[in-house]
Design a protein around this motif. Structure first.
Motif, short mmCIF file in Angstrom:
data_model
loop_
_atom_site.label_atom_id
_atom_site.label_comp_id
_atom_site.label_asym_id
_atom_site.label_seq_id
_atom_site.Cartn_x
_atom_site.Cartn_y
_atom_site.Cartn_z
N MET A 181 6.39 -6.64 -10.24
CA MET A 181 7.78 -6.79 -9.83
C MET A 181 7.81 -7.66 -8.57
O MET A 181 7.51 -7.19 -7.47
CB MET A 181 8.38 -5.42 -9.58
CG MET A 181 8.39 -4.52 -10.81
SD MET A 181 9.55 -5.04 -12.08
CE MET A 181 11.09 -4.51 -11.32
N SER A 230 0.85 -1.18 0.00
CA SER A 230 0.00 0.00 0.00
C SER A 230 0.89 1.23 0.00
O SER A 230 2.03 1.19 0.48
CB SER A 230 -0.93 0.00 1.20
OG SER A 230 -0.23 0.33 2.35
N GLY A 231 0.39 2.29 -0.56
CA GLY A 231 1.20 3.50 -0.69
C GLY A 231 0.36 4.75 -0.62
O GLY A 231 -0.78 4.72 -0.13
N GLN A 232 0.93 5.81 -1.10
CA GLN A 232 0.32 7.13 -1.12
C GLN A 232 -1.09 7.14 -1.72
O GLN A 232 -1.97 7.83 -1.24
CB GLN A 232 1.26 8.03 -1.95
CG GLN A 232 0.87 9.45 -2.06
CD GLN A 232 1.00 10.17 -0.74
OE1 GLN A 232 1.78 9.79 0.13
NE2 GLN A 232 0.22 11.22 -0.57
N PHE A 233 -1.29 6.37 -2.78
CA PHE A 233 -2.57 6.42 -3.49
C PHE A 233 -3.54 5.33 -3.04
O PHE A 233 -4.67 5.30 -3.50
CB PHE A 233 -2.35 6.30 -5.00
CG PHE A 233 -1.63 7.47 -5.59
CD1 PHE A 233 -2.20 8.74 -5.56
CD2 PHE A 233 -0.39 7.32 -6.19
CE1 PHE A 233 -1.53 9.83 -6.11
CE2 PHE A 233 0.28 8.40 -6.74
CZ PHE A 233 -0.29 9.66 -6.71
N LEU A 266 11.70 -0.76 -8.00
CA LEU A 266 11.19 -2.09 -7.68
C LEU A 266 12.15 -3.14 -8.22
O LEU A 266 12.92 -2.88 -9.16
CB LEU A 266 9.79 -2.27 -8.29
CG LEU A 266 8.67 -1.40 -7.68
CD1 LEU A 266 7.45 -1.36 -8.60
CD2 LEU A 266 8.26 -1.90 -6.30
N VAL A 268 -2.22 -1.78 -3.29
CA VAL A 268 -1.68 -2.38 -4.51
C VAL A 268 -1.99 -3.87 -4.45
O VAL A 268 -1.69 -4.53 -3.46
CB VAL A 268 -0.15 -2.16 -4.63
CG1 VAL A 268 0.37 -2.75 -5.93
CG2 VAL A 268 0.19 -0.68 -4.54
N LYS A 328 -2.73 -0.82 -8.98
CA LYS A 328 -2.83 0.23 -7.95
C LYS A 328 -4.24 0.75 -7.91
O LYS A 328 -4.75 1.32 -8.87
CB LYS A 328 -1.90 1.40 -8.34
CG LYS A 328 -0.69 1.48 -7.47
CD LYS A 328 0.14 2.68 -7.75
CE LYS A 328 1.57 2.31 -7.45
NZ LYS A 328 2.49 3.43 -7.64
N ASP A 336 7.04 4.88 -10.51
CA ASP A 336 6.40 6.09 -9.99
C ASP A 336 6.93 7.39 -10.58
O ASP A 336 6.86 8.43 -9.92
CB ASP A 336 6.53 6.15 -8.46
CG ASP A 336 5.58 5.18 -7.77
OD1 ASP A 336 4.49 4.95 -8.31
OD2 ASP A 336 5.94 4.64 -6.71
N ALA A 391 0.56 -5.79 -11.46
CA ALA A 391 0.30 -5.12 -10.18
C ALA A 391 -0.75 -4.06 -10.44
O ALA A 391 -0.65 -3.30 -11.41
CB ALA A 391 1.58 -4.48 -9.65
N GLU A 420 3.34 -3.46 -14.76
CA GLU A 420 4.18 -4.66 -14.76
C GLU A 420 4.39 -5.12 -13.31
O GLU A 420 4.61 -4.29 -12.43
CB GLU A 420 5.53 -4.23 -15.38
CG GLU A 420 6.64 -5.19 -15.28
CD GLU A 420 7.93 -4.63 -15.93
OE1 GLU A 420 7.99 -3.43 -16.30
OE2 GLU A 420 8.86 -5.42 -16.06
P1 ADP Z 1 2.20 4.77 -4.09
O1 ADP Z 1 2.72 5.23 -5.41
O2 ADP Z 1 0.71 4.76 -4.00
O3 ADP Z 1 2.85 5.46 -2.94
P2 ADP Z 1 3.90 2.54 -4.14
O4 ADP Z 1 4.30 2.63 -5.55
O5 ADP Z 1 4.84 3.02 -3.11
O6 ADP Z 1 2.52 3.25 -3.95
O7 ADP Z 1 3.49 1.05 -3.84
C1 ADP Z 1 3.30 0.58 -2.54
C2 ADP Z 1 3.91 -0.80 -2.41
O8 ADP Z 1 3.25 -1.71 -3.29
C3 ADP Z 1 5.38 -0.85 -2.83
O9 ADP Z 1 6.21 -0.56 -1.75
C4 ADP Z 1 5.54 -2.30 -3.30
O10 ADP Z 1 5.76 -3.15 -2.22
C5 ADP Z 1 4.16 -2.60 -3.90
N1 ADP Z 1 4.18 -2.40 -5.37
C6 ADP Z 1 3.90 -1.26 -6.03
N2 ADP Z 1 4.00 -1.43 -7.36
C7 ADP Z 1 4.36 -2.70 -7.56
C8 ADP Z 1 4.65 -3.50 -8.73
N3 ADP Z 1 4.59 -2.97 -9.96
N4 ADP Z 1 5.01 -4.79 -8.54
C9 ADP Z 1 5.09 -5.30 -7.29
N5 ADP Z 1 4.85 -4.63 -6.17
C10 ADP Z 1 4.48 -3.34 -6.28
#
Ligand code: ADP
Length: 268
Positions: free
Chosen positions: A86, A20-23, A137, A26, A39, A148, A37, A84
């Motif tokens: 990762m 999970s992240g800012q948005f 990643l 995932v 989002k 990102d 993946a 894609e």
């Molecule tokens: P945000 O952009 O919303 O902040 P992130 O890109 O940091 O989110 O994604 C949150 C987490 O999700 C990452 O730390 C990673 O563990 C996982 N993740 C995000 N994108 C991928 C991807 N393409 N493949 C595998 N894991 C991903």
């Protein structure tokens, strides 16, 4: 009319949560026979309309060292972005997990992978704006890809967008970004220097015990991050080059790629 970047929700299967992240969340998913993946964009987190405009450009950016955006599913609520997959997750966690077992060769290759992806963005005149190990990643075969890119422009959280605020990545930001929000490929290069420091520090946080304000002060006084124990002198020289006060005095990503590549081939 169907847009080129639109993902048909009937072709997309959602699976388990992988982060999970800012948005928002995932999820792992499947799209057209590929593991992807997905989002899920939380409500009110992103300026959707602006992002949809930009998605066209981002989808055309295609390189083996960039995490590919396959498309956007706008027919579903919340909107979701399909990338894609990762397998080894984000670089900062990966480094922490492998602490004590990272070879010189692997660390150098990780940095080289990032410069290759970034040299492509640089030549496409696309500025990342938030480069750091957390935004790279790692694939199943330990290849690092840049993720990102450009996305901070669509974050609606105020805490993230001004250098005065708590979530702003001050510790990765060039002085001209902190002072006047002047982003460029050369400010990305500064951030890349910090990313190299993260790699050779096995995922430690830069300026661990210092506040953003203290970091700004010490940068203004000309101080920089110290050489990580595992970093060879030649690698630290490149970091210092990335942290030159004047953007023009810093190397391009193309030059960094050349320099790092020559270190790789020189190794015994
Ligand atoms: P945000 O952009 O919303 O902040 P992130 O890109 O940091 O989110 O994604 C949150 C987490 O999700 C990452 O730390 C990673 O563990 C996982 N993740 C995000 N994108 C991928 C991807 N393409 N493949 C595998 N894991 C991903």
């Amino acid at each position: 009319s169907k847009e080129e970047w639109e993902v048909d929700p009937d072709e997309l299967t959602l699976g388990q949560e992988i982060g999970s992240g800012q948005f928002g969340l995932v999820l792992e998913g499947r799209w057209r026979e590929m593991k992807v993946a997905v989002k899920m964009i939380r409500e009110q987190c992103m300026s959707d309309e602006e992002f949809k405009e930009e998605a066209r450009i981002m989808m055309r950016l295609s390189h083996c060292k960039l995490v590919q955006l396959y498309g956007v599913c706008t027919q579903r609520s919340p909107m979701c972005l399909v990338f894609e997959l990762m397998k080894n997750g984000c670089l900062s966690n990966y480094l922490r997990t492998k602490k004590g077992h990272l070879s010189q060769d692997l660390m150098l290759r990780m940095c080289l992978d990032v410069t290759e992806g970034m040299a492509y963005l640089e030549s496409s005149n696309f500025i990342h704006r938030d480069l750091g190990a957390r935004n790279c990643l790692v694939s199943e075969n330990n290849e690092v890809k840049v993720s990102d890119f450009g996305m901070t422009r669509f974050v609606l959280d105020d805490q993230y967008t001004s250098s005065q605020c708590s979530k702003f990545p001050v510790k990765w930001s060039a002085p001209e970004v902190i002072r006047y929000s002047k982003y460029s490929s050369k400010s990305d290069v500064w951030s890349f220097g910090v990313l190299m420091w993260e790699v050779y520090s096995e995922g430690r946080l830069p300026y661990e015990n210092r506040s953003n304000g203290e970091v700004v002060e010490s940068l203004n006084a000309g101080l920089r991050l110290l050489k990580p124990r595992l970093a060879p002198d030649a690698v630290y020289l490149l970091m210092e080059w990335c942290w030159k006060e004047r953007p023009d005095d810093r190397p391009s990503f193309a030059a960094l790629f050349y320099e790092l590549n020559s270190l790789l081939t020189c190794e015994p």
